[in-house]
Write a protein that holds these residues in place. Structure first.
Motif, PDB file in Angstrom:
ATOM      1  N   GLN A   1       0.820  -1.209   0.000  1.00 17.96           N
ATOM      2  CA  GLN A   1       0.000   0.000   0.000  1.00 17.96           C
ATOM      3  C   GLN A   1       0.855   1.262   0.000  1.00 17.96           C
ATOM      4  O   GLN A   1       0.509   2.267  -0.638  1.00 17.96           O
ATOM      5  N   VAL A   2       1.985   1.241   0.715  1.00 18.86           N
ATOM      6  CA  VAL A   2       2.895   2.399   0.711  1.00 18.86           C
ATOM      7  C   VAL A   2       3.464   2.613  -0.685  1.00 18.86           C
ATOM      8  O   VAL A   2       3.536   3.744  -1.181  1.00 18.86           O
ATOM      9  N   CYS A   3       3.865   1.524  -1.364  1.00 17.05           N
ATOM     10  CA  CYS A   3       4.396   1.649  -2.722  1.00 17.05           C
ATOM     11  C   CYS A   3       3.331   2.187  -3.681  1.00 17.05           C
ATOM     12  O   CYS A   3       3.628   3.034  -4.542  1.00 17.05           O
ATOM     13  N   GLU A   4       2.095   1.720  -3.530  1.00 17.72           N
ATOM     14  CA  GLU A   4       1.036   2.224  -4.396  1.00 17.72           C
ATOM     15  C   GLU A   4       0.777   3.701  -4.163  1.00 17.72           C
ATOM     16  O   GLU A   4       0.578   4.468  -5.127  1.00 17.72           O
ATOM     17  N   ALA A   5       0.782   4.138  -2.921  1.00 17.80           N
ATOM     18  CA  ALA A   5       0.566   5.556  -2.637  1.00 17.80           C
ATOM     19  C   ALA A   5       1.699   6.418  -3.193  1.00 17.80           C
ATOM     20  O   ALA A   5       1.458   7.516  -3.717  1.00 17.80           O
ATOM     21  N   LEU A   6       2.942   5.947  -3.123  1.00 15.28           N
ATOM     22  CA  LEU A   6       4.059   6.711  -3.673  1.00 15.28           C
ATOM     23  C   LEU A   6       3.957   6.829  -5.189  1.00 15.28           C
ATOM     24  O   LEU A   6       4.177   7.905  -5.771  1.00 15.28           O
ATOM     25  N   LEU A   7       3.621   5.737  -5.865  1.00 16.68           N
ATOM     26  CA  LEU A   7       3.480   5.787  -7.317  1.00 16.68           C
ATOM     27  C   LEU A   7       2.280   6.647  -7.721  1.00 16.68           C
ATOM     28  O   LEU A   7       2.335   7.351  -8.748  1.00 16.68           O
ATOM     29  N   ALA A   8       1.209   6.596  -6.920  1.00 17.32           N
ATOM     30  CA  ALA A   8       0.053   7.465  -7.212  1.00 17.32           C
ATOM     31  C   ALA A   8       0.427   8.928  -7.073  1.00 17.32           C
ATOM     32  O   ALA A   8      -0.040   9.782  -7.848  1.00 17.32           O
ATOM     33  N   MET A   9       1.291   9.259  -6.118  1.00 18.94           N
ATOM     34  CA  MET A   9       1.756  10.638  -5.973  1.00 18.94           C
ATOM     35  C   MET A   9       2.576  11.061  -7.190  1.00 18.94           C
ATOM     36  O   MET A   9       2.450  12.200  -7.668  1.00 18.94           O
ATOM     37  N   LEU A  10       3.407  10.146  -7.708  1.00 16.45           N
ATOM     38  CA  LEU A  10       4.169  10.475  -8.912  1.00 16.45           C
ATOM     39  C   LEU A  10       3.242  10.748 -10.097  1.00 16.45           C
ATOM     40  O   LEU A  10       3.466  11.695 -10.875  1.00 16.45           O
ATOM     41  N   VAL A  11       2.222   9.910 -10.238  1.00 13.82           N
ATOM     42  CA  VAL A  11       1.274  10.118 -11.335  1.00 13.82           C
ATOM     43  C   VAL A  11       0.571  11.462 -11.182  1.00 13.82           C
ATOM     44  O   VAL A  11       0.379  12.210 -12.162  1.00 13.82           O
ATOM     45  N   GLU A  12       0.212  11.801  -9.976  1.00 14.16           N
ATOM     46  CA  GLU A  12      -0.468  13.076  -9.726  1.00 14.16           C
ATOM     47  C   GLU A  12       0.445  14.260 -10.016  1.00 14.16           C
ATOM     48  O   GLU A  12       0.016  15.248 -10.641  1.00 14.16           O
ATOM     49  N   ILE A  13       1.698  14.188  -9.594  1.00 13.54           N
ATOM     50  CA  ILE A  13       2.642  15.289  -9.847  1.00 13.54           C
ATOM     51  C   ILE A  13       2.886  15.436 -11.344  1.00 13.54           C
ATOM     52  O   ILE A  13       2.941  16.548 -11.883  1.00 13.54           O
ATOM     53  N   GLY A  14       3.023  14.290 -12.034  1.00 14.79           N
ATOM     54  CA  GLY A  14       3.212  14.362 -13.480  1.00 14.79           C
ATOM     55  C   GLY A  14       2.020  14.963 -14.194  1.00 14.79           C
ATOM     56  O   GLY A  14       2.191  15.740 -15.136  1.00 14.79           O
ATOM     57  N   GLY A  15       0.812  14.628 -13.742  1.00 16.38           N
ATOM     58  CA  GLY A  15      -0.377  15.234 -14.350  1.00 16.38           C
ATOM     59  C   GLY A  15      -0.436  16.730 -14.127  1.00 16.38           C
ATOM     60  O   GLY A  15      -0.808  17.486 -15.036  1.00 16.38           O
ATOM     61  N   LYS A  16      -0.089  17.183 -12.933  1.00 14.37           N
ATOM     62  CA  LYS A  16      -0.079  18.624 -12.660  1.00 14.37           C
ATOM     63  C   LYS A  16       0.934  19.352 -13.540  1.00 14.37           C
ATOM     64  O   LYS A  16       0.671  20.452 -14.044  1.00 14.37           O
ATOM     65  N   ARG A  17       2.089  18.746 -13.720  1.00 15.38           N
ATOM     66  CA  ARG A  17       3.105  19.384 -14.559  1.00 15.38           C
ATOM     67  C   ARG A  17       2.642  19.474 -15.999  1.00 15.38           C
ATOM     68  O   ARG A  17       2.881  20.491 -16.678  1.00 15.38           O
ATOM     69  N   ARG A  18       1.991  18.436 -16.489  1.00 16.45           N
ATOM     70  CA  ARG A  18       1.502  18.486 -17.867  1.00 16.45           C
ATOM     71  C   ARG A  18       0.427  19.543 -18.030  1.00 16.45           C
ATOM     72  O   ARG A  18       0.403  20.264 -19.034  1.00 16.45           O
ATOM     73  N   ARG A  19      -0.464  19.673 -17.052  1.00 16.55           N
ATOM     74  CA  ARG A  19      -1.503  20.704 -17.132  1.00 16.55           C
ATOM     75  C   ARG A  19      -0.900  22.102 -17.091  1.00 16.55           C
ATOM     76  O   ARG A  19      -1.340  22.985 -17.842  1.00 16.55           O
ATOM     77  N   CYS A  20       0.101  22.289 -16.219  1.00 17.18           N
ATOM     78  CA  CYS A  20       0.754  23.604 -16.160  1.00 17.18           C
ATOM     79  C   CYS A  20       1.458  23.910 -17.483  1.00 17.18           C
ATOM     80  O   CYS A  20       1.450  25.051 -17.959  1.00 17.18           O
ATOM     81  N   LEU A  21       2.065  22.901 -18.079  1.00 14.02           N
ATOM     82  CA  LEU A  21       2.743  23.114 -19.352  1.00 14.02           C
ATOM     83  C   LEU A  21       1.758  23.451 -20.455  1.00 14.02           C
ATOM     84  O   LEU A  21       2.007  24.337 -21.296  1.00 14.02           O
ATOM     85  N   ILE A  22       0.607  22.770 -20.436  1.00 15.44           N
ATOM     86  CA  ILE A  22      -0.409  23.066 -21.461  1.00 15.44           C
ATOM     87  C   ILE A  22      -0.950  24.480 -21.272  1.00 15.44           C
ATOM     88  O   ILE A  22      -1.148  25.214 -22.260  1.00 15.44           O
ATOM     89  N   GLU A  23      -1.166  24.888 -20.028  1.00 14.01           N
ATOM     90  CA  GLU A  23      -1.669  26.245 -19.780  1.00 14.01           C
ATOM     91  C   GLU A  23      -0.660  27.293 -20.234  1.00 14.01           C
ATOM     92  O   GLU A  23      -1.041  28.330 -20.786  1.00 14.01           O
ATOM     93  N   GLU A  24       0.612  27.019 -20.000  1.00 12.33           N
ATOM     94  CA  GLU A  24       1.620  27.975 -20.464  1.00 12.33           C
ATOM     95  C   GLU A  24       1.641  28.067 -21.991  1.00 12.33           C
ATOM     96  O   GLU A  24       1.820  29.151 -22.568  1.00 12.33           O
ATOM     97  N   ILE A  25       1.463  26.916 -22.648  1.00 15.16           N
ATOM     98  CA  ILE A  25       1.478  26.930 -24.098  1.00 15.16           C
ATOM     99  C   ILE A  25       0.250  27.674 -24.637  1.00 15.16           C
ATOM    100  O   ILE A  25       0.342  28.440 -25.609  1.00 15.16           O
ATOM    101  N   VAL A  26      -0.907  27.466 -24.013  1.00  6.78           N
ATOM    102  CA  VAL A  26      -2.142  28.122 -24.468  1.00  6.78           C
ATOM    103  C   VAL A  26      -2.064  29.627 -24.271  1.00  6.78           C
ATOM    104  O   VAL A  26      -2.425  30.427 -25.146  1.00  6.78           O
ATOM    105  N   THR A  27      -1.585  30.030 -23.084  1.00  6.08           N
ATOM    106  CA  THR A  27      -1.496  31.477 -22.791  1.00  6.08           C
ATOM    107  C   THR A  27      -0.337  32.108 -23.542  1.00  6.08           C
ATOM    108  O   THR A  27      -0.374  33.291 -23.849  1.00  6.08           O
TER     109      THR A  27
END
Length: 505
Positions: free
Chosen positions: A479-505
């Motif tokens: 469960q600890v390993c799953e939570a750590l990998l889920a955090m990585l997925v979440e951080i990666g998604g946030k970075r992609r959204r921020c990058l898309i917003e920068e490209i759009v603006t």
């Protein structure tokens, strides 16, 4: 009578000659001593040798008698004979004076040379004393340096990464990790099946068949593609980095999915080295990296064992070479690469892309309570089917008996948690640092990453090995390993959204 005096004189000169030769042989510095003056004198002055020899050796009474005899003969002889005698006496006196001068000069030279010899011996003795004192001083300084090096240990190296890379600020993600862990325990899973999950084991993992085994089974039951990296854990960091690079590319081109990495202990260091060395080739193929209890900055345990210049450093290294190279069939560089000196050199040359890739650092503190000493850790398991011989049974019963025995497994346990607790207590008492038993908390943080600092006491082996006394009220390693990998997925998604917003603006 004259024959006796002549024999005595010759014996004296022979004694002097042997004495001179002995002194020359002993000291080797006396160049010349006048010898056998009576030969030259007698050859030149004829029959006056006996009187001259007696005069030279202080025979004043004999000289006075000779002079009296000469005076009586002068009175009885002619004037011509008297004149001849007077000239003879004059020559005798001049010869004696010359001999005395030569004797005085020779003995003066002997005294001077003896003084120089004594001075030379004194200087040589002083040089020997100086060399002896310098040798003692060198050995004493070396011993004090070894003692100080051993006493100081890794006190100046622990936490060096935070002191040198202060420009890279780490983000505390402990609270978000606790939230994700709570959701995972309640049955909410966030890991997508669009990724390949690669678990990278640490040092000596080849000798533990249960390393990451439960986590891989748990992920497979959820329908996720999960692999355990098949690398030689006792190899050097650069060699494993090369193998991981090839392994990641094989998974990416075989599935068409990005790879999410989770490395434990040295496995996290190997994975970080692969990204640092081959980021230009792995960019776009790796979705993130989680370093779990990894000595990214080094570990005091490896440094204190292999540090040169400390007391018994050569003997300690021979023992470790026997254990690692002969018994385990590994490479000493696997342990050397975890020292502070090697990590400083590698990190200064190869940069980890923390600004381009989601990276999470997870570190814990081991419990040093007395109850931990009685905790046993299951490191392997033995199946009873190969051990038991089943008697011939009917076909329908034999199949049932085999399936029943296959489900029965005998755990192989060792006091790993007790050893981690003892090492953690040692590091706390010696350096005042919190650790999981092998890695201090400050050395496990990657500058610029998201850091997870749980308050729960977990030792270094907890994540990959399970204890016999499980607490159902707390999360397990999967469960600890799953939570750590889920955090990585979440951080990666946030970075992609921020990058898309920068490209759009």
């Amino acid at each position: 009578m004259e024959d006796y005096f002549e024999r005595i004189l010759n014996l004296a000169w022979q004694f002097r000659q042997h004495l001179t030769q002995f002194i020359e042989n002993v000291f080797g510095c006396i160049d010349w001593i006048p010898q056998r003056h009576e030969v030259q004198f007698s050859a030149y002055y004829g029959g006056s040798l006996p009187d001259t020899e007696r005069y030279i050796h202080g025979q004043s009474s004999a000289l006075s008698i000779s002079n009296t005899t000469e005076e009586l003969s002068i009175s009885s002889t002619t004037e011509e004979q008297a004149a001849h005698r007077i000239s003879e006496i004059t020559i005798f006196r001049n010869g004696v004076s010359e001999i005395c001068q030569r004797s005085y000069a020779s003995w003066s030279s002997y005294i001077l040379r003896g003084y120089r010899l004594g001075q030379r011996l004194a200087l040589h003795l002083r040089g020997l004393c100086s060399l002896f004192v310098n040798e003692i001083n060198t050995k004493l300084t070396r011993s004090l340096h070894r003692f100080w090096t051993t006493l100081q240990g890794s006190s100046e190296d622990i936490g060096w990464l935070q002191r040198t890379q202060m420009s890279l600020y780490s983000v505390d993600g402990t609270s978000r990790f606790q939230e994700l862990l709570h959701d995972v325990r309640n049955g909410m899973h966030y890991l997508p099946d669009t990724l390949v999950y690669l678990l990278i084991p640490g040092l000596f993992s080849n000798h533990s068949p249960l390393y990451f085994l439960n986590t891989k089974r748990f992920f497979s039951k959820m329908g996720l593609t999960c692999h355990i990296a098949k690398i030689h854990s006792e190899a050097s960091v650069e060699k494993n980095a090369r193998e991981l690079k090839l392994y990641i590319e094989e998974l990416y081109w075989g599935s068409g999915k990005q790879v999410l990495l989770l490395g434990h202990s040295k496995g996290g260091v190997d994975a970080a080295a692969a990204l640092s060395l081959y980021w230009s080739e792995l960019k776009g193929k790796v979705a993130g990296l989680a370093l779990v209890q990894s000595p990214y900055g080094g570990t005091p345990v490896a440094s204190d064992i292999l540090r040169e210049g400390q007391i018994a450093d050569r003997e300690t290294r021979r023992i470790m070479e026997l254990i690692v190279c002969k018994l385990i069939k590994g490479d000493m560089r696997a342990l050397e690469d975890l020292t502070y000196d090697k990590r400083k050199d590698f990190i200064s040359k190869h940069r980890l892309p923390v600004d381009e890739l989601p990276i999470v650092s997870f570190h814990t503190e081991a419990s040093t309570a007395p109850t931990v000493l009685a905790t046993l850790t299951r490191i392997a398991q033995a199946e009873l089917l190969p051990l038991l011989t089943v008697a011939p049974l009917p076909r329908f019963l034999s199949e049932y008996a085999e399936s029943l025995l296959a489900s029965l497994k005998l755990p192989v346990v060792m006091p790993v948690s007790a050893a981690m607790a003892a090492t953690a207590l040692h590091l706390r008492l010696r350096y005042g640092e919190s650790s999981d038993g092998l890695v201090t908390r400050r050395d496990a943080e990657v500058p610029g990453s998201v850091v997870v600092r749980p308050e729960r006491r977990l030792d270094h082996a907890w994540l990959v090995f399970s204890t016999l006394s499980r607490r159902r009220a707390e999360a397990d390693a999967t469960q600890v390993c799953e939570a750590l990998l889920a955090m990585l997925v979440e951080i990666g998604g946030k970075r992609r959204r921020c990058l898309i917003e920068e490209i759009v603006t």
